[in-house]
Design a protein around this motif. Structure first.
Motif, mmCIF file in Angstrom:
data_model
loop_
_atom_site.group_PDB
_atom_site.id
_atom_site.type_symbol
_atom_site.label_atom_id
_atom_site.label_comp_id
_atom_site.label_asym_id
_atom_site.label_seq_id
_atom_site.Cartn_x
_atom_site.Cartn_y
_atom_site.Cartn_z
ATOM 1 N N LEU A 83 -3.710 1.794 5.202
ATOM 2 C CA LEU A 83 -3.389 0.612 6.013
ATOM 3 C C LEU A 83 -2.391 -0.295 5.306
ATOM 4 O O LEU A 83 -1.482 -0.853 5.939
ATOM 5 C CB LEU A 83 -4.671 -0.150 6.371
ATOM 6 C CG LEU A 83 -5.580 0.545 7.395
ATOM 7 C CD1 LEU A 83 -6.863 -0.254 7.618
ATOM 8 C CD2 LEU A 83 -4.866 0.780 8.725
ATOM 9 N N ILE A 84 -2.530 -0.436 3.996
ATOM 10 C CA ILE A 84 -1.594 -1.290 3.245
ATOM 11 C C ILE A 84 -0.182 -0.711 3.310
ATOM 12 O O ILE A 84 0.792 -1.431 3.521
ATOM 13 C CB ILE A 84 -2.070 -1.465 1.783
ATOM 14 C CG1 ILE A 84 -3.325 -2.345 1.770
ATOM 15 C CG2 ILE A 84 -0.975 -2.058 0.913
ATOM 16 C CD1 ILE A 84 -4.023 -2.438 0.434
ATOM 17 N N GLU A 85 -0.101 0.600 3.206
ATOM 18 C CA GLU A 85 1.213 1.244 3.279
ATOM 19 C C GLU A 85 1.775 1.176 4.710
ATOM 20 O O GLU A 85 2.965 0.947 4.917
ATOM 21 C CB GLU A 85 1.081 2.705 2.805
ATOM 22 C CG GLU A 85 2.385 3.382 2.446
ATOM 23 C CD GLU A 85 3.166 2.675 1.314
ATOM 24 O OE1 GLU A 85 2.519 2.026 0.454
ATOM 25 O OE2 GLU A 85 4.407 2.779 1.322
ATOM 26 N N ALA A 86 0.879 1.355 5.677
ATOM 27 C CA ALA A 86 1.310 1.339 7.087
ATOM 28 C C ALA A 86 1.877 -0.018 7.474
ATOM 29 O O ALA A 86 2.830 -0.107 8.253
ATOM 30 C CB ALA A 86 0.140 1.693 8.003
ATOM 31 N N ALA A 87 1.304 -1.076 6.896
ATOM 32 C CA ALA A 87 1.751 -2.435 7.244
ATOM 33 C C ALA A 87 3.195 -2.675 6.819
ATOM 34 O O ALA A 87 3.831 -3.630 7.273
ATOM 35 C CB ALA A 87 0.832 -3.464 6.593
ATOM 36 N N LYS A 88 3.718 -1.796 5.963
ATOM 37 C CA LYS A 88 5.120 -1.950 5.531
ATOM 38 C C LYS A 88 6.096 -1.424 6.580
ATOM 39 O O LYS A 88 7.294 -1.688 6.517
ATOM 40 C CB LYS A 88 5.349 -1.210 4.211
ATOM 41 C CG LYS A 88 4.603 -1.863 3.049
ATOM 42 C CD LYS A 88 4.806 -1.086 1.764
ATOM 43 C CE LYS A 88 3.960 -1.697 0.649
ATOM 44 N NZ LYS A 88 3.773 -0.753 -0.468
ATOM 45 N N ILE A 89 5.582 -0.635 7.529
ATOM 46 C CA ILE A 89 6.448 -0.125 8.596
ATOM 47 C C ILE A 89 6.705 -1.258 9.582
ATOM 48 O O ILE A 89 5.770 -1.922 10.026
ATOM 49 C CB ILE A 89 5.776 1.054 9.339
ATOM 50 C CG1 ILE A 89 5.469 2.203 8.368
ATOM 51 C CG2 ILE A 89 6.649 1.544 10.486
ATOM 52 C CD1 ILE A 89 4.714 3.362 9.008
ATOM 53 N N GLU A 90 7.977 -1.465 9.922
ATOM 54 C CA GLU A 90 8.280 -2.539 10.883
ATOM 55 C C GLU A 90 7.636 -2.222 12.223
ATOM 56 O O GLU A 90 7.735 -1.110 12.732
ATOM 57 C CB GLU A 90 9.797 -2.677 11.048
ATOM 58 C CG GLU A 90 10.151 -3.903 11.866
ATOM 59 C CD GLU A 90 11.636 -4.236 11.790
ATOM 60 O OE1 GLU A 90 12.057 -4.764 10.735
ATOM 61 O OE2 GLU A 90 12.355 -3.975 12.758
ATOM 62 N N GLY A 91 6.948 -3.226 12.772
ATOM 63 C CA GLY A 91 6.296 -3.031 14.068
ATOM 64 C C GLY A 91 4.829 -2.651 13.962
ATOM 65 O O GLY A 91 4.170 -2.458 14.970
ATOM 66 N N VAL A 92 4.325 -2.522 12.733
ATOM 67 C CA VAL A 92 2.911 -2.195 12.564
ATOM 68 C C VAL A 92 2.162 -3.433 12.075
ATOM 69 O O VAL A 92 2.530 -4.034 11.061
ATOM 70 C CB VAL A 92 2.705 -1.037 11.562
ATOM 71 C CG1 VAL A 92 1.216 -0.843 11.257
ATOM 72 C CG2 VAL A 92 3.296 0.250 12.115
#
Lengths: 214, 613
Positions: free
Chosen positions: B192-201
């Motif tokens: 989740l921490i890594e996913a939050a770095k994707i724009e739009g997530v």
């Protein structure tokens, strides 16, 4: 213009497609197949389709017939069959496309196959007694909600118990029609047997003389 | 699952075609051959969910990749839910009939607030804990997108992450990241921490909301995540993925036809309309693209009707060339095209001659408000003259029925505005009888449908109080009393549903507890009148000691922190404030093509903002 009949089997997940939905489904399939089908010319133009007999929801149909018209009299019927096969999803098998032999109004009977998990001796005896009885009065709600009483026994032409299978030949068509579910519900009600699981397939449609309807 | 038993159970419920699967166009793959299984869930019935274009696009796109198998899931109607719970059948996907609990992703599309309880119920039916915090393992990940994700706070406790904006690109980026983390055996938290770095997530568990004594939001703080999350858009719709095949249902669905998207966004800027702001900027497809896509879909599905889909198809710049191209092949194939009502009088004679043969659909207008003053307040640039002229043309062409859509409870609305609704209906009736060339021997019918205004986030009216239930009912009664002819039929929305929709639309994270309490009381299918029960909801609010009126009926100041202020949809709060002020002065704002109003959506560097530069 030429009238032709499409013979097909309807099985599996398609059992859950009602008659009305079947008409929509078939018209889309025919549109996709690019067969030169004839459209009605009224206010709301649509592909001309005439189903020999509607099939109840949940039933398998192994001898289903749909009548259409082709705008091109010389169109090859084998090509027609191949085109249909080309767009058919799983669970529907197109068997043949032929010119009509008997008129739709001459449909007289249909054969149903009921498959049970087990028909033991007790059940077989009860079924035999039931079908051999002189009369079984059933109720059916008519189109206007009026309850109609009638005897189902004269409408059952023959029955046969073969292993776990019950085969019924009953009247069918526009003038008189009998749904096997009605028969079986009457049977379970009369005998007090709790309904076991069974599947229903319509395996044949016959004309008034008892010949296979074509 | 035992097929025979399953099919026997299906026969005991209404419309078994909702659950049987096996439709033409549905995708079957070998589960051993794929890396990621995605359960695409629509939290409403099959007939409604299958009509949704976004699901069709993403379903096809996901399945175009060999390593992903996307399947469809809908909310079972109560009769089948009873069967499922009785027989211990967990919520399954239609294609494989496998329980979705085993999937990598469970993705919900949030189209309207009243479907939230269905999301919880579906998670529960799947055999999963409803709260995100109670689901420890990496999979299944519960994700969600759609318009309601622009204020996801009320449902944030139950969803692991949200996609903001359009999903075609960001969904696949996330799936790729997941594949990597799954292979490396990483934890859900790490992912989740890594996913939050994707724009739009947006990962709600990485954000914390604190509150002031008066109940308003004091602060939104992020932890291991960006301070604001920006929505994603597809820049070029001509090259974006669009399906060539659709799943064609056997049972009749709500929109049983080819739905052909022509553009995204809307130039109009009607101040009540959330879609008009969150889908900015307007991006069009070329008429060639639309024509090509529509043709492929008709050939592959066998449908005999196309509807052109967008927020305002009249504003499509290439509508005339498009119709010309479509008519070249649709007429011979007996395919009809559904057209927008208003534009017809602008067409050339040649085109008019051609579309004469198209099957007539209804004549529908959405003036939204009864007087010009109020239409200026909401920036609905539709004049009475335009409506009457279009009706005149249509009556002359044989139409006898008109549908009109209005809203009740708009900011600054007075009884005079309500009377204006009835008056407009009466004018249309009179117009019909004043026409010497009206269809002979036929009566006219005007249907007026009045919904209740619900203020939504990311609109200039996001600050406005919603009128309370009692006042809604009074205004409905008043409007009814203004209608004196039987040629006009009036229908309106249930006031209780609108009230709850208003609460959830602008709610914060504290509503999660209420949502769960309502779900536990059996609330589901809240958008269905026969299922909705306000009493259960009010009990849930009481249990959680939360006042629903705080969310629905309160005027918010411009400088209050909204629960969605950390989400960036391109349109700035400054612009919304400015628009709100103009609304109260009854001043209109020109549409995006007339003049740019600097809403902020130009930050995406694409679309209408750059058409004339």
């Amino acid at each position: 213009m030429k009238t032709v009949r499409i013979f097909y089997e309807k099985r599996g997940r398609l059992k859950f497609v009602s008659h009305l939905d079947m008409t929509r489904f078939m018209s889309r399939l025919l549109a996709k197949s690019k067969i030169p089908v004839w459209y009605t010319e009224g206010f709301n133009q649509h592909i001309y389709m005439n189903f020999a007999l509607p099939l109840s929801l949940g039933f398998e149909g192994l001898y289903e017939i749909l009548e259409i018209r082709l705008t091109d009299d010389g169109y090859d019927l084998n090509k027609c069959l191949e085109a249909l096969k080309g767009v058919a999803p799983p669970d529907i098998d197109f068997i043949s496309v032929d010119e009509p032999v008997t008129a739709m109004k001459d449909i007289g009977f249909a054969t149903f196959r009921l498959d049970f998990d087990e028909i033991d001796q007790g059940l077989a005896k009860s079924l035999t007694d039931f079908f051999e009885s002189d009369s079984v009065i059933c109720q059916k709600a008519g189109k206007k909600g009026k309850i109609k009483e009638f005897d189902i026994i004269p409408k059952i032409c023959s029955y046969e118990i073969n292993g776990n299978r019950l085969i019924l030949v009953v009247v069918a068509g526009n003038e008189d029609n009998l749904n096997p579910t009605l028969i079986m519900n009457a049977f379970f009600e009369k005998t007090g047997i709790s309904p076991p699981f069974y599947t229903v397939s319509r395996v044949a449609i016959m004309d008034k003389q008892g010949n296979l309807f074509r | 699952m035992d097929t025979k038993k399953f099919e026997a159970l299906l026969l005991s419920v209404q419309k078994p075609g909702r659950y049987s699967g096996g439709e033409i166009g549905s995708v079957i793959k070998d589960k051993q051959e794929v890396d990621v299984r995605f359960a695409f869930c629509f939290p409403d019935t099959y007939e409604i969910g299958m009509s949704h274009l976004g699901m069709k696009i993403l379903y096809s796109q996901f399945n175009s990749r060999d390593d992903i198998w996307c399947e469809r899931v809908f909310a079972p109607w109560q009769d089948f839910e009873e069967v499922m719970r009785r027989e211990n059948i967990p919520l399954f996907a239609l294609e494989s009939r496998d329980p979705i609990k085993e999937f990598d992703f469970i993705g919900f599309t949030l189209q309207y607030e009243m479907s939230y309880t269905n999301v919880l119920n579906m998670l529960d039916l799947a055999g999963l804990p409803v709260r995100s915090a109670d689901r420890q393992s990496l999979s299944p990940l519960v994700v969600a997108g759609g318009p309601c994700a622009c204020n996801p706070e009320p449902i944030a406790d139950f969803i692991d992450l949200f996609f903001l904006g359009e999903g075609e690109e960001v969904d696949l980026e996330l799936i790729d990241l997941y594949k990597k983390f799954k292979a490396e055996g990483k934890s859900k938290k790490e992912f989740l921490i890594e996913a939050a770095k994707i724009e739009g997530v947006y990962v709600p568990s990485l954000y914390e909301l604190s509150y002031n004594d008066d109940g308003t939001v004091a602060q939104i703080t992020s932890n291991n995540a960006p301070a604001t999350v920006k929505k994603r858009i597809i820049k070029d719709l001509n090259s974006a993925f669009y399906p060539e095949q659709l799943v064609v249902p056997y049972i009749e669905i709500v929109h049983d036809r080819v739905v052909q998207e022509v553009f995204r966004g809307c130039i109009r800027g009607c101040r009540f309309c959330q879609a008009g702001f969150i889908y900015r900027p307007v991006r069009e497809k070329s008429s060639d693209t639309v024509n090509r896509q529509a043709k492929a879909l008709c050939e592959n599905t066998g449908y005999d009707e196309i509807s052109l889909s967008s927020l305002s198809t009249s504003d499509y710049r290439e509508i005339e060339p498009l119709l010309g191209k479509l008519l070249e092949w649709t007429q011979d194939s007996h395919i009809s095209i559904a057209l927008p009502s208003l534009r017809i009088d602008n067409f050339s004679d040649e085109l008019l001659e051609k579309i004469k043969h198209i099957r007539k659909s209804g004549l529908t207008f959405a003036p939204e408000a009864g007087t010009q003053r109020l239409r200026d307040v909401i920036n609905k640039n539709l004049t009475e003259d335009e409506i009457l002229t279009a009706c005149k043309t249509a009556f002359a062409g044989g139409y006898t029925a008109v549908k009109l859509y209005f809203m009740l409870g708009l900011p600054t609305e007075t009884d005079e505005d309500l009377k204006g609704i009835a008056d407009l209906g009466q004018k249309i009736v009179n117009l019909y009888y004043d026409m010497p060339n009206r269809p002979k021997g036929k009566s006219v019918s005007v249907s007026i449908s009045v919904s209740t205004f619900v203020p939504k986030p990311f609109t200039p009216f996001q600050f406005e109080p919603q009128i309370d239930e009692q006042e809604i009912r009074r205004r409905q009664e008043y409007l009814k009393s203004c209608i004196t002819t039987k040629k006009i039929s009036l229908s309106y929305h249930d006031s209780a549903t609108s009230f709850l929709e208003g609460v959830l639309a602008r709610g914060d994270r504290r509503l999660g507890a209420v949502l769960e309490a309502a779900f536990k009381r059996g609330c589901k299918f809240d958008s269905w009148n026969e299922c909705f029960c306000l009493e259960k909801w009010l009990d849930a609010f009481k249990e959680c000691e939360i006042s629903p009126e705080f969310y629905a009926n309160r005027l918010r100041s411009f400088d209050e922190i909204n629960p969605w202020d950390h989400l960036d949809y391109g349109v700035t709060k400054k612009f919304l404030v400015c628009e709100n002020r103009l609304a109260h002065e009854a001043k209109t704002t020109p549409n995006c093509r007339e003049k740019c109003s600097g809403c902020g959506a130009a930050c995406y560097g694409e679309g209408v903002c750059f058409e004339n530069r």
